[in-house]
Design a protein around this motif. Sequence first.
Motif, mmCIF file in Angstrom:
data_model
loop_
_atom_site.group_PDB
_atom_site.id
_atom_site.type_symbol
_atom_site.label_atom_id
_atom_site.label_comp_id
_atom_site.label_asym_id
_atom_site.label_seq_id
_atom_site.Cartn_x
_atom_site.Cartn_y
_atom_site.Cartn_z
ATOM 1 N N THR A 30 -86.989 -16.503 46.153
ATOM 2 C CA THR A 30 -85.708 -16.131 46.740
ATOM 3 C C THR A 30 -85.258 -17.125 47.802
ATOM 4 O O THR A 30 -84.074 -17.262 48.028
ATOM 5 C CB THR A 30 -85.769 -14.717 47.338
ATOM 6 N N THR A 33 -83.940 -20.136 45.454
ATOM 7 C CA THR A 33 -83.204 -19.850 44.233
ATOM 8 C C THR A 33 -81.746 -20.216 44.408
ATOM 9 O O THR A 33 -81.083 -19.770 45.331
ATOM 10 C CB THR A 33 -83.323 -18.356 43.859
ATOM 11 N N ILE A 82 -81.122 -2.960 34.972
ATOM 12 C CA ILE A 82 -81.468 -4.330 35.403
ATOM 13 C C ILE A 82 -82.985 -4.495 35.389
ATOM 14 O O ILE A 82 -83.506 -5.520 34.942
ATOM 15 C CB ILE A 82 -80.898 -4.624 36.812
ATOM 16 N N GLU A 83 -83.698 -3.492 35.860
ATOM 17 C CA GLU A 83 -85.156 -3.563 35.896
ATOM 18 C C GLU A 83 -85.736 -3.757 34.484
ATOM 19 O O GLU A 83 -86.623 -4.585 34.287
ATOM 20 C CB GLU A 83 -85.720 -2.290 36.526
ATOM 21 N N ILE A 85 -84.215 -5.072 31.860
ATOM 22 C CA ILE A 85 -83.855 -6.409 31.369
ATOM 23 C C ILE A 85 -84.726 -7.477 32.021
ATOM 24 O O ILE A 85 -85.256 -8.360 31.344
ATOM 25 C CB ILE A 85 -82.363 -6.686 31.584
ATOM 26 N N GLU A 86 -84.889 -7.405 33.350
ATOM 27 C CA GLU A 86 -85.726 -8.394 34.041
ATOM 28 C C GLU A 86 -87.167 -8.316 33.568
ATOM 29 O O GLU A 86 -87.807 -9.348 33.342
ATOM 30 C CB GLU A 86 -85.635 -8.189 35.554
ATOM 31 N N ASN A 87 -87.680 -7.094 33.402
ATOM 32 C CA ASN A 87 -89.048 -6.931 32.906
ATOM 33 C C ASN A 87 -89.187 -7.459 31.489
ATOM 34 O O ASN A 87 -90.199 -8.063 31.140
ATOM 35 C CB ASN A 87 -89.483 -5.463 32.971
ATOM 36 N N ILE A 89 -87.434 -9.897 30.076
ATOM 37 C CA ILE A 89 -87.414 -11.364 30.110
ATOM 38 C C ILE A 89 -88.779 -11.898 30.533
ATOM 39 O O ILE A 89 -89.316 -12.823 29.915
ATOM 40 C CB ILE A 89 -86.282 -11.887 31.017
ATOM 41 N N LYS A 90 -89.385 -11.299 31.557
ATOM 42 C CA LYS A 90 -90.731 -11.718 31.977
ATOM 43 C C LYS A 90 -91.744 -11.489 30.850
ATOM 44 O O LYS A 90 -92.589 -12.338 30.587
ATOM 45 C CB LYS A 90 -91.163 -10.943 33.227
#
Length: 173
Positions: A30, A33, A82-83, A85-87, A89-90
């Motif tokens: 962060t 970024t 969002i959580e 989607i982010e998870n 992608i990871k």
Amino acid sequence: MKKLAYIILGFIIGAVLTYYFCPRDLGEETLHTKIIKPKGLVSPGQAKKLNDNWTKFREAAVDSAAKKQGRNKDNRSTWWSIEDIENYIKFAKNQTDSLKYNLTGIRVYSGVYGDNAGRTKKNLSTMFLIPTVKKGKAEASMNPFNMMLQKGDDCEECDGLNDGTGGNNSYPN
């Protein structure tokens, strides 16, 4: 002199407590970024127009097919947190790395739940995500521009993301 020692000791204890108990940003990511505007953004007006065009050219055909399956309307959107989607992608990055692929993107597909999907989803439309990849990490690492030039193929060995919340509302919801 004794009072000065207590004052110095007080400052040291205060600094230590402040260090351990004050909130601070622990993420290196962060701090460094940079926000990059993605390609393909559409304005709210353009999104409304895309939705209106779908309604004009597709809604009757899609809902007609849904009526043959015993539904009045079909899903026309899918929502993920969002959580999630982010998870995902990871997860996709980790899975493609373990398969020795280079993750190049995420593709969105339309699908239809079958007869065995349960009462709430039976025969309704859905969307699911699939990672796209370039095979062979060694080849891609030789050419740093390889990832930018080619979009990649679907990773048939990778897990997709489904089970979003479907909706039959038009944009904006």
